[in-house]
Scaffold this active site. Structure first.
Site, PDB file in Angstrom:
ATOM      1  N   GLN A  45       0.804  -1.219   0.000  1.00 45.11           N
ATOM      2  CA  GLN A  45       0.000   0.000   0.000  1.00 45.11           C
ATOM      3  C   GLN A  45       0.841   1.275   0.000  1.00 45.11           C
ATOM      4  OE1 GLN A  45      -2.537  -1.926   3.319  1.00 45.11           O
ATOM      5  NE2 GLN A  45      -3.940  -0.505   2.317  1.00 45.11           N
ATOM      6  N   HIS A 142       0.600  -9.373   4.804  1.00 45.12           N
ATOM      7  CA  HIS A 142      -0.483  -8.389   4.754  1.00 45.12           C
ATOM      8  C   HIS A 142      -1.140  -8.536   3.377  1.00 45.12           C
ATOM      9  CE1 HIS A 142      -2.034  -4.407   6.424  1.00 45.12           C
ATOM     10  NE2 HIS A 142      -2.504  -4.395   5.192  1.00 45.12           N
ATOM     11  N   ASN A 187      -1.703 -10.420   9.165  1.00 44.98           N
ATOM     12  CA  ASN A 187      -2.577  -9.283   9.397  1.00 44.98           C
ATOM     13  C   ASN A 187      -4.044  -9.678   9.228  1.00 44.98           C
ATOM     14  OD1 ASN A 187      -2.890  -6.260   9.599  1.00 44.98           O
ATOM     15  ND2 ASN A 187      -3.907  -6.629   7.641  1.00 44.98           N
ATOM     16  N   GLU A 188      -4.880  -9.273  10.164  1.00 45.43           N
ATOM     17  CA  GLU A 188      -6.321  -9.577  10.183  1.00 45.43           C
ATOM     18  C   GLU A 188      -6.628 -10.906   9.504  1.00 45.43           C
ATOM     19  OE1 GLU A 188      -7.884  -5.756   8.795  1.00 45.43           O
ATOM     20  OE2 GLU A 188      -8.048  -6.464   6.729  1.00 45.43           O
ATOM     21  N   TYR A 327     -12.631  -1.154  13.168  1.00 49.32           N
ATOM     22  CA  TYR A 327     -13.280  -0.024  12.505  1.00 49.32           C
ATOM     23  C   TYR A 327     -14.785   0.016  12.729  1.00 49.32           C
ATOM     24  CZ  TYR A 327      -8.935   0.418   9.831  1.00 49.32           C
ATOM     25  OH  TYR A 327      -7.629   0.579   9.460  1.00 49.32           O
ATOM     26  N   GLU A 391      -4.681  -1.180  14.149  1.00 56.22           N
ATOM     27  CA  GLU A 391      -5.305  -0.268  13.180  1.00 56.22           C
ATOM     28  C   GLU A 391      -6.608   0.233  13.748  1.00 56.22           C
ATOM     29  OE1 GLU A 391      -6.090  -1.596   9.174  1.00 56.22           O
ATOM     30  OE2 GLU A 391      -4.111  -2.498   8.950  1.00 56.22           O
ATOM     31  N   TRP A 436      -4.503   4.051  11.668  1.00 55.42           N
ATOM     32  CA  TRP A 436      -4.423   3.779  10.239  1.00 55.42           C
ATOM     33  C   TRP A 436      -4.997   4.976   9.534  1.00 55.42           C
ATOM     34  CZ3 TRP A 436      -1.955   0.227   7.454  1.00 55.42           C
ATOM     35  CH2 TRP A 436      -2.210   0.212   6.082  1.00 55.42           C
TER      36      TRP A 436
END
Ligand SMILES: *[C@@H]1O[C@H](CO)[C@@H](O)[C@H](O)[C@H]1NC(C)=O
Ligand SMILES: *[C@@H]1O[C@H](CO)[C@@H](O)[C@H](O)[C@H]1NC(C)=O
Ligand SMILES: *[C@@H]1O[C@H](CO)[C@@H](O)[C@H](O)[C@H]1NC(C)=O
Ligand SMILES: *[C@@H]1O[C@H](CO)[C@@H](O)[C@H](O)[C@H]1NC(C)=O
Ligand SMILES: *[C@@H]1O[C@H](CO)[C@@H](O)[C@H](O)[C@H]1NC(C)=O
Ligand SMILES: *[C@@H]1O[C@H](CO)[C@@H](O)[C@H](O)[C@H]1NC(C)=O
Ligand SMILES: *[C@@H]1O[C@H](CO)[C@@H](O)[C@H](O)[C@H]1NC(C)=O
Length: 505
Positions: A45, A142, A187-188, A327, A391, A436
């Site tokens: 990213q 990721h 990641n996640e 989130y 994040e 994030w």
């Protein structure tokens, strides 16, 4: 972060009225002294340089390029601008920074020889962080498995991945471990699995139905199992070979949605618990207690792989802390069993989720209590493990003016950090909070549309110039213990101080 949820929203509800408890007035010194405040990006990213210096494609390159979607070929060009960016981190006052390593930059074929230029890049970048007193939190995967491993044997679907992931982790621990104390393997992991093998909306894009190949009944569970075993195997290696020397820790990171029952009916309350078990417990329960949640074993049956006794022992206790990515809040309604007999991850859950987001604007309601609830739940149900929130942040669309005066982002961060403080004060062992994203980056699903950054990046400019947004000034003041800009009066003052003139800090 990816806006994955927008493609699977079932119903849209109006933003919740803002009624939550939150700490309105707090300063950094209200947090424990060693609490880490940071921010982050990820390799694909931010780095760009996708074909430079020997990097080969990951499943993400293939996924977006084969579909003609926006890509991270250039992104923020962090590969060349990392020194400048570390300087911005220093000016902001970050304690820590979350980065990820591109596996196919370091080991282009996924296994076999290390790419010396990839190695040099990560050594230099990590050195730059450490020299400036910024603690690196390094993620190994990721969304970017080397494409070569996908082609060779099906990537995460095949248990061969466990050995290859462990060998890759070994290279990272060996080469970077003297500077890196905080490792995240995947990641996640839960949302990577659902997005990639149930929905097919993230690489490698497999599912039943609209995908070219895949099986949403079985593959999510197989991949989830292999991810847990690969994580646990890397963690064991670290303990056996590096921990005495480096003293660091290894964790898995999970995406945690704040679930609440849609009504006070018994059915919806049980449905909300099932949501927690399927989305979070799926991976957290094996990490803490050594097996999948009972409700998953019962519902998914023979499609859910079993842990052998040895595997269970390997996985249990393998995460030194839990990385949390947060989130969203969702309300949960119980659904009747699916009469068609077709099963995928969602039908297995037996729930309907309603996210508090507006699909037109892709704005989600500000629900800090959802984060506080997640931290409380982890404390109460999983023995209060150490947690780092890796994040959390707010996406905003809009032009430069809007981005620069990102007051809604500041208000969001202010109440979410307050929610973290509430949880810490009530005994949660949360040890860090990462915004994030540090700057606007290429977003995995939204490309260059949604922006989360504290810094604006001018993607039309060949120099990809970075400017601090108001939120960068706010976070910096907070981190430096300056109380001038806290509270709503402080935000107004911040607008005045930084409105038109100063583009630099
Ligand atoms: C979503 O946002 C649009 C644009 O601001 C607004 O017109 C619409 O009413 C919103 N929808 C909901 C469900 O809040
Ligand atoms: C896994 O990969 C190996 C090669 O590494 C292959 O022999 C085997 O058939 C694969 N298994 C599955 C289930 O695809
Ligand atoms: C998925 O796999 C299961 C178990 O092997 C099989 O019964 C089912 O037919 C498969 N579904 C699809 C869509 O291939
Ligand atoms: C796991 O073990 C249970 C109980 O021994 C058994 O019923 C189930 O079929 C097994 N599942 C798989 C995938 O082997
Ligand atoms: C604080 O922690 C206690 C003990 O775990 C728990 O019973 C209580 O509900 C928590 N309070 C809040 C506001 O979450
Ligand atoms: C972004 O870069 C373009 C091209 O150099 C320039 O025209 C534009 O003014 C820049 N935008 C901002 C906000 O600086
Ligand atoms: C912000 O502006 C006020 C009033 O002009 C001034 O007193 C204060 O020092 C400024 N603060 C910062 C951090 O620039």
């Amino acid at each position: 972060m990816m806006d994955w949820v927008l493609s699977l929203i079932i119903t849209i509800s109006l933003a919740l009225p803002f009624t939550g408890r939150c700490s309105h007035v707090y300063t950094r010194s209200d947090f424990p002294e060693d609490f880490a405040f940071g921010s982050g990006t990820s390799a694909y990213q931010w780095e760009g340089a996708a074909t430079e210096d020997g990097r080969k494609p990951s499943i993400w390159d293939t996924f977006v390029n084969s579909r003609n979607l926006e890509n991270g070929d250039i992104a923020c060009d962090g590969y060349h601008k990392y020194k400048e960016d570390v300087q911005l981190m220093v000016e902001t006052g970050l304690d820590a920074f979350k980065l990820s390593i591109s596996w196919s930059r370091l080991i282009p074929n996924g296994r076999g020889p290390v790419n010396p230029k990839g190695l040099q890049f990560y050594k230099s970048f990590i050195q730059e962080l450490v020299t400036h007193g910024i603690e690196p939190h390094v993620t190994l995967h990721h969304y970017d498995l080397p494409q070569a491993l996908q082609d060779d044997y099906g990537g995460w679907l095949n248990r061969t991945i466990i050995e290859d992931f462990t060998a890759y982790a070994d290279v990272c621990f060996r080469e970077f471990g003297s500077h890196v104390k905080f490792w995240t393997t995947i990641n996640e992991a839960n949302i990577f699995t659902i997005g990639s093998y149930n929905d097919g909306i993230t690489g490698p894009g497999r599912c039943s139905g609209n995908c070219m190949s895949g099986n949403s009944s079985t593959e999510p569970y197989i991949v989830g199992h292999n991810l847990l075993l690969a994580h646990a195997s890397a963690s064991r290696l670290y303990r056996q070979k590096y921990k005495d020397m480096h003293g660091g820790s290894v964790a898995l990171s999970l995406y945690a949605i704040g679930f609440s029952p849609a009504t006070s009916s018994k059915d919806d309350e049980m449905a909300a618990q099932r949501a927690r078990d399927f989305y979070l417990g799926w991976m957290l329960e094996p990490l803490v207690y050594g097996d999948y949640p009972y409700v998953m074993r019962k519902t998914v049956g023979s499609r859910l792989p079993n842990f052998s006794e040895e595997e269970s022992e390997l996985v249990k206790g393998s995460s030194d802390f839990i990385g949390i990515i947060h989130y969203l809040a969702a309300s949960v309604t119980n659904t009747k069993p699916n009469p068609t007999g077709y099963s995928d991850f969602y039908s297995d859950t037996g729930i309907t989720l309603s996210y508090t987001c507006n699909i037109t604007t892709s704005q989600c309601a500000v629900t800090p209590w959802a984060l506080e609830g997640v931290l409380e739940y982890i404390k109460q149900s999983y023995g209060n493990p150490p947690v780092y929130i890796l994040e959390n942040g707010k996406s905003m669309k809009g032009d430069f003016q809007m981005q620069q005066k990102d007051t809604p982002r500041i208000e969001y961060l202010h109440v979410y950090i307050g929610a973290v403080l509430n949880a810490v004060r009530n005994g949660s062992d949360t040890r860090g909070y990462f915004i994030w994203s540090f700057m606007d980056v290429y977003e995995l699903l939204g490309g260059y549309g949604p922006k989360y950054g504290l810094y604006y990046v001018n993607f039309s400019d060949t120099h990809l110039t970075r400017f601090p947004k108001l939120s960068a000034h706010w976070y910096s003041a907070f981190l430096k213990g300056d109380t001038t800009f806290l509270g709503s009066q402080g935000i107004a003052q911040l607008q005045n101080n930084f409105s038109s003139s100063s583009l630099v800090m």
